[in-house]
Design an enzyme around this catalytic site. Sequence first.
Site, PDB file in Angstrom:
ATOM      1  NE  ARG A 296      41.759  -3.063  38.137  1.00 24.04           N
ATOM      2  CZ  ARG A 296      42.154  -2.464  39.205  1.00 24.04           C
ATOM      3  NH1 ARG A 296      43.166  -2.855  39.814  1.00 24.04           N
ATOM      4  NH2 ARG A 296      41.597  -1.410  39.482  1.00 24.04           N
ATOM      5  CG  ASP A 336      39.126  -1.114  33.754  1.00 17.94           C
ATOM      6  OD1 ASP A 336      39.465  -1.075  32.498  1.00 17.94           O
ATOM      7  OD2 ASP A 336      39.776  -1.023  34.778  1.00 17.94           O
ATOM      8  CG  HIS A 468      69.949  -4.112   9.689  1.00 16.75           C
ATOM      9  ND1 HIS A 468      69.669  -5.425  10.245  1.00 16.75           N
ATOM     10  CD2 HIS A 468      71.388  -4.379   9.570  1.00 16.75           C
ATOM     11  CE1 HIS A 468      70.549  -6.246  10.361  1.00 16.75           C
ATOM     12  NE2 HIS A 468      71.971  -5.437   9.986  1.00 16.75           N
TER      13      HIS A 468
END
Lengths: 495, 538
Positions: A296, A336, A468
């Site tokens: 990108r 970004d 668990h």
Amino acid sequence: MAGGESFDDTQVMTPGEIDAAVTGISPGEATHSAQVVVLGSGPGGYTAAFRAADLGLDVVLVERWPVLGGVCLNVGCIPSKALLHAAKVIDDAAAMADHGVTFGSPVIDGDKLRDWKNEVVGKLTGGLAMMAKQRKVRVVTGEAKFESPNRLRLDNGETVDFRNCIIAAGSESMMLPGLPDDPRIVDSTGALELTPIPKKMLVVGGGIIGLEMACVYSALGTDVSVVELTDTLMPGTDPDLLRPFLNIIKPRYEAIMVSTRVTGMRATVPSIEVSFEGDKAPSVGVYDRVLVAVGRRANGGTLDADKAGVMVDERGIIAVDKQMRTNVPHIYAIGDLAGGPMLAHKATHEAKVAAEVIAGEKSYFDARAIPSVAYTDPEVAWVGLTEIEAKAENIEYEKVKIPWAASGRAISLGRSEGFTKLLFDKKTNRVLGGAIVGPSAGDLISEICLAVEMGADASDISLTIHPHPTLSETVAFASEAFEGTLTDLYMPKKR
Amino acid sequence: MAKTIDIVMPDLGDFENVEIIEVLAKSGDTVEREDGLVTVETDKASMDIPSPENGVIETLTIAVGDTVSTGDVIGSLTMEVGDTVLITPAIATPITGETTVLASAEDAPSKPAGKQTLVVPDLGDFDDVEVIDVYIAAGDKVEIEDSLVTLETDKAAMDVPAVVAGTIESVLVKVGDRVAAGSSLGIIDAVAGAVPPKAEETVVEKVVPATAAQPAPQPSATEVPKTLPAIDEAGFSKAHASPSVRKLARELGVNLAKVIGKGAKSRILHDDVKSFVKAILTGHSGIPGGSGLPEVPSIDFSKFGEIDVQPLTRIQKISGPRLQASWINLPHVTQHDLADITQLEAKRQELKGPAKERGISLTPLAFIMKACVTALVEFPKVNSSLSDDGENLIYKKYCHIGFAADTPQGLVVPVIRDVDKKDVYEIATELGELSALARDGKLKLAQLQGAGFTISSLGGIGGTAFTPIVNAPEVAILGVSRSSMQPTWNGSEFEPRLMLPLSFSYDHRVIDGAQAARFTTLLGKALGDVNALLKAIP
């Protein structure tokens, strides 16, 4: 005492005056004006806008598309995850055939699947619009460019004056140069459209985006090939993380071609012919869909940022300091286009820093680790130090790897191919980083993120009771193994 | 002289866009400083905005119902300048990022004679400083530049000089008073035509009224770094502190790299950050400069003249902290002595020429190094190191000696290995080679490692003695200064002898004074016996 600090220009001058002072041009009346304008409404942008509004600032949010949410919500993370879920259901159902539960082969209604994906997106983007309204964030639609250090001009002629600006204009898929203009050659946005589901698809680019889409299409029945220029899929990832993933995809995909260059594509009536150059690649392959996912490009260069004096590098990235400030003090950049990994969760954190700094808080982007996740099947997730980095920077570490074959939960899921890996500082026993491969790795990695941020050491984790049977137990197992107290697996004494 | 100034809304604290509920003055009104001009109302309280100066209201551009914020111009005022004299500060104003508000110089030449108030000039960031000395009394005549009072901030003491000459009418402050910019110091009957020196300060653009309603100045972001050390980002990002503690540290401007964590496993807790700040504010800490030591004050030298900033070389950056570590950690003692090298030097002169023909530069250092071998063999402790835990002494069975070399990039210490197995010529050869490599910056790491003892020779340059710093974890270093002819008593008469000054610094934890003295004595003796030094190695 003159009280000089109260006379900074954000308080004294109106935006128009600043504009006039800086440009020497007397401004006309702007269509909109705000204390903070946020450019782009992706995860970074809307977070910045909402946080700023929550801090009492008057905010305008500018978005070029009619819906909020940016790439992530509309054509990225969210829709791809909807499709990946569908892929997982298909794969899980098929896997149970070996264990006594058979559903028959799936019937895929592409239109309906697409509608559902769009519905998911719609819910989220609609939610954003609602939240913007609730916070009195004014949403302005149009493609904006800077006209001056204090004014944006939209493609519809409107103007927005601001005292502070947060640039959150994101990134765009890169296309390879010289490809034929053909609807069968798509980027990730096109691939999410699923129209129609192809028989044979080539994914160009072995990064996370390409591999996620490969995963979706493979589950939907497409014969997938992947071609990658470098010598490995997901470049930068520790090679051991890829092994379980490759073991799963290799038999499923038609071809995985690394160290291979795509030298040309030709659109013919029945197909797209792709020529390759690489040791193990055929010279030509024929596909009816090509997804180009080669990376990108940051959108910093598309905003006329120079008119505001903001420096943008040749990759479209805007340099910022730890408070997300650009070289122009009242203009910030996040996400970004601000450098670093292009990840929504990084953008949202940067967004809050920028909004808070504008509101006068002393916020800094001080995060020590940004997790990465490939939502492939199996998922691959890592955070903090990687072995590649440790070796490159000569950082001493001790590695512990717990194969999921030791996890009752993984075995009962029929998914024991994965593992949990932790890297410890030998001197302080602190967790430096970690990685998980297997179903839900992206969710499981959060505990390691917290451990890295808190500076937790092995015993902090091993003495924390994990439920668990869960996959999350394997993180505790790894810490126990480091300390030599693990009983769920026999590990020869190391010291 | 009349001067028109803007009337500017003062700092209203947290309030912006406050409403004007009453206008108390109008154009043409004569007002005095502090007279209310308008009343504003915030959601907390109403307050009067006072006139910044004595004068006549020229205009008031606001009306009841208008909203105003800090810094807004609400009108203008014509004032008679000369009735207030601001005084040139004796210190440069600390950088606040804003223009200093100060009226003096440019208006001053036309200042009329007569009574004027002497006030404290803008002190930069200090708004509450103590008067520690008053030099004036009623009736005193003062000249321009004469000191009126001395003020003391936590950074410095500064004199406030007079900017007009005249006779002091009255003094309004006494020692111990606390003052701020604008505080009146006294009244002066100024002499007409007194011209103050051209001051650097700028003329007032906007005068901010000192207002009674003005809330206490809030601690500003820019003030914090002035008292706290700057944040070292690399250290900050490694500090053992959770995200919330990091956030607190950012808010307070604390460099986490310098905070000692008192939590479990040395985690830095919220309280650790707070007590760090408290310690600094109350002055109870030597602000740890990384070593828990008080820091050297930071000074802006450009205030005093032109400067040029040059980065340290890479070698300086590496050697600096190591020298400091040694100097701080080792209790250094330096033993000074003189060695008679008359015979050695005579012999060396004799051998120098032939050696040169073989391409060897036979320097005094080669002989000194050889002599050190003799002494190190006799005193193996000098060739030892303390173990990390300080519990053991590590004796080295090898004899590698480093020598400090001065290079354009900085100080480096190349090492000659197994000096005990080499003769003077071999040592001299190697000295030459290593020095050349050092000058060219081409030494390999291995050539800089392994020394058990170091020699720093300044003999070629000059000096009579110095105190070299031990190259820790070695425990001793020999400094050599320039040899000189000195009268030496041989029992019956003074005899000219060539004496070499030795400065032997040692780690007193390992070597005691008597041993050091014996070491240098033996070394001197070895340097005296040139034939032994020249003995070939079998």
